[in-house]
Design an enzyme around this catalytic site. Structure first.
Site, mmCIF file in Angstrom:
data_model
loop_
_atom_site.group_PDB
_atom_site.id
_atom_site.type_symbol
_atom_site.label_atom_id
_atom_site.label_comp_id
_atom_site.label_asym_id
_atom_site.label_seq_id
_atom_site.Cartn_x
_atom_site.Cartn_y
_atom_site.Cartn_z
ATOM 1 C CB THR A 183 -14.865 -3.921 -9.829
ATOM 2 O OG1 THR A 183 -15.149 -4.787 -8.723
ATOM 3 C CG2 THR A 183 -16.031 -3.945 -10.787
ATOM 4 C CG ASP B 44 -2.221 0.756 0.972
ATOM 5 O OD1 ASP B 44 -2.156 2.006 0.854
ATOM 6 O OD2 ASP B 44 -3.273 0.125 0.875
ATOM 7 C CB THR C 134 -11.843 0.728 -10.347
ATOM 8 O OG1 THR C 134 -12.879 -0.054 -9.721
ATOM 9 C CG2 THR C 134 -10.651 -0.168 -10.630
ATOM 10 C CB CYS D 142 -19.997 -2.508 -5.177
ATOM 11 S SG CYS D 142 -18.527 -3.128 -4.346
ATOM 12 C CB THR E 4 -39.314 -1.890 -0.153
ATOM 13 O OG1 THR E 4 -40.036 -2.268 1.021
ATOM 14 C CG2 THR E 4 -39.732 -2.783 -1.302
ATOM 15 N N GLY E 5 -37.109 0.238 0.723
ATOM 16 C CA GLY E 5 -36.670 1.292 1.635
ATOM 17 C C GLY E 5 -36.166 2.505 0.882
ATOM 18 N NE ARG F 32 -15.930 3.268 -0.184
ATOM 19 C CZ ARG F 32 -15.090 2.287 -0.504
ATOM 20 N NH1 ARG F 32 -14.254 2.444 -1.522
ATOM 21 N NH2 ARG F 32 -15.089 1.147 0.169
ATOM 22 C CG PHE G 15 -30.276 -7.910 -2.892
ATOM 23 C CD1 PHE G 15 -29.704 -6.724 -3.279
ATOM 24 C CD2 PHE G 15 -29.532 -8.766 -2.104
ATOM 25 C CE1 PHE G 15 -28.416 -6.377 -2.890
ATOM 26 C CE2 PHE G 15 -28.247 -8.442 -1.705
ATOM 27 C CZ PHE G 15 -27.693 -7.238 -2.099
ATOM 28 C CE LYS H 243 -16.182 1.009 -7.793
ATOM 29 N NZ LYS H 243 -15.862 -0.114 -8.706
#
Length: 427
Positions: A122, A30, A84, A264, A256-257, A331, A253, A267
């Site tokens: 990715t 890093d 990325t 991820c 609801t909300g 994010r 998945f 982007k």
């Protein structure tokens, strides 16, 4: 095996520690001195459940450095796991990937052994072969698939349960072109009992984007149906409980909300839209997925105004700032859109999140420095009678919301049962 991992964010650090747990030795590379120091002191620079305990347990089996050469020369396989990020037009910024490939290439020049380079970041279809490969070959003076291996191995880790996902994945996807690289990665992943799909490199890249785009689509579809259900007085969660019993659809998945965020989905969906347009396709569904998601958090404010028409001068409590529970990642969090709108309406905001307050203030100084941060969720309830639930942290289920107006974006059942006034976004 001896593994080096370039990039020690969520993907790199979790994957690296997962490999350590499986019996390998790992060197993290890093550019951030603070991260390096923390990792070498067995302190995770990010919050992820179980990560700190794992780092303490296996101290001595991994280390971190800034030195690419040292890491590459002392490992057999190198994973590129750098960020990325999105550019303003939605395309992905490959700066970190290109820099990693350049430095790895320089180190490979000094190696005689067959070294395998694996892209885990990715990246859009064609990137590994058309961007990473030429850089590696240029700086190493060697040929991919002959002198060194090159593969693509997308990650499917969910923040908050990333370690579990690494060790118990639904599938492992590996894009390869030569048998030697395939054998190395087969051996590396042998301890993990999961379906292993070997494809060409470009297909592996596309699987990642198609997966994330579909999951984002599923949530936006659920929210659109949920918005209709709200107008009809129908409980969307019950609707999707019934829909999800169909084996062709599955129940996952369909929560609801107020929509999806994180590092991820936003982007990757935007990058796929941009790529589709570049190749002459009009991604109508994907664009609608993003549009629904961008509108969804403001439904919370619409419902709030039904009960508190004038927000100016009012103190509004916000529970949750992370984009999802069990992470400190902010994010693309829906909380930013909501807090920003509250401030525009001249409301005073008191917020609390168990892990993400520091990151929220750092990532979003335009709003993060204008709000008050409480020491606990209970303190938020003491400060105001109006509460917005933005992230479904388990501890919010234990609160007594008696006497409060609660506008819930995540369906916290205890709020639904105890609040004086309760409104859910899609139910």
């Amino acid at each position: 095996m001896r593994i080096s991992i370039v990039g020690s964010g969520y993907v790199g650090l979790v994957s690296g520690m997962g490999f350590v747990k499986l019996g390998n030795e790992v060197i993290f590379v890093d550019v951030d001195e603070k991260k390096i120091k923390m990792i070498n002191n067995a302190q995770p620079p990010i919050y992820e459940e179980g990560l700190e305990e794992l780092m303490r347990e296996f101290r001595g089996k991994y280390r971190a450095t800034k030195d690419y050469r040292e890491a590459i020369l002392n490992s057999d396989v190198t994973f590129i796991a750098v960020g990325t990020p999105s550019r303003e037009d939605g395309s992905i910024d490959l700066t970190y990937v290109e820099e990693a490939a350049k430095e790895i290439g320089k180190a490979l020049k000094e190696k005689d052994d067959y070294h395998v380079v694996v892209v885990k970041s990715t990246v859009l279809p064609g990137t590994t072969d058309e961007v990473v490969r030429p850089i590696l070959e240029k700086h190493s003076g060697k040929k991919a698939f002959q002198d060194f291996g090159l593969a693509m191995n997308p990650e499917f880790l969910r923040e908050g349960v990333a370690l579990k996902d690494f060790l118990n994945p639904d599938r492992i996807v590996i894009g390869i072109q030569d048998e030697k690289t395939k054998k190395v990665l087969e051996e590396l992943y042998k301890p993990i009992d999961a379906p292993k799909l070997f494809t060409d490199i470009k297909t592996a890249e596309m699987i990642k984007y198609a997966s994330n785009a579909f999951l984002a689509t599923k949530i936006s579809f659920a929210n659109e149906i949920g918005n209709i259900c709200k107008k009809l007085g129908v409980d969307s969660w019950k609707v999707f409980e019934g829909v999800g019993l169909d084996h062709r659809i599955s129940p996952h998945f369909f929560r609801t909300g107020i929509g999806w965020g994180g590092s991820c989905f936003p982007k990757d969906v935007k990058a796929l839209i941009r790529k589709a347009e570049e190749v002459g396709e009009e991604p109508i569904i994907l664009k609608a997925v993003v549009e629904v998601n961008e509108r969804q958090p403001l439904k919370l404010i619409e419902l709030l105004k039904k009960h508190v028409p004038e927000l100016r001068g009012k103190t509004i409590g916000v529970l949750g700032l992370a984009f999802k529970p069990n992470t400190d990642d902010v994010r693309e969090t829906r909380a930013y859109i909501i807090v920003k709108k509250l401030l525009e309406e001249k409301a005073k905001v008191v917020a609390y999140d168990p892990k993400a307050m520091k990151n929220f203030k750092h990532f979003y100084p335009d709003v993060g420095e204008k709000i008050e941060y409480a020491r606990s969720a209970a303190d938020v309830l003491k400060a105001t009678d109006v509460i917005l639930i933005v992230t479904e942290w388990p501890e919010f289920e234990k609160l007594d919301y008696s006497g409060k107006i609660v506008i819930d974006g995540r369906r916290v059942r205890n709020a639904e049962e105890t609040a004086r006034v309760y409104e859910g976004v899609c139910w």
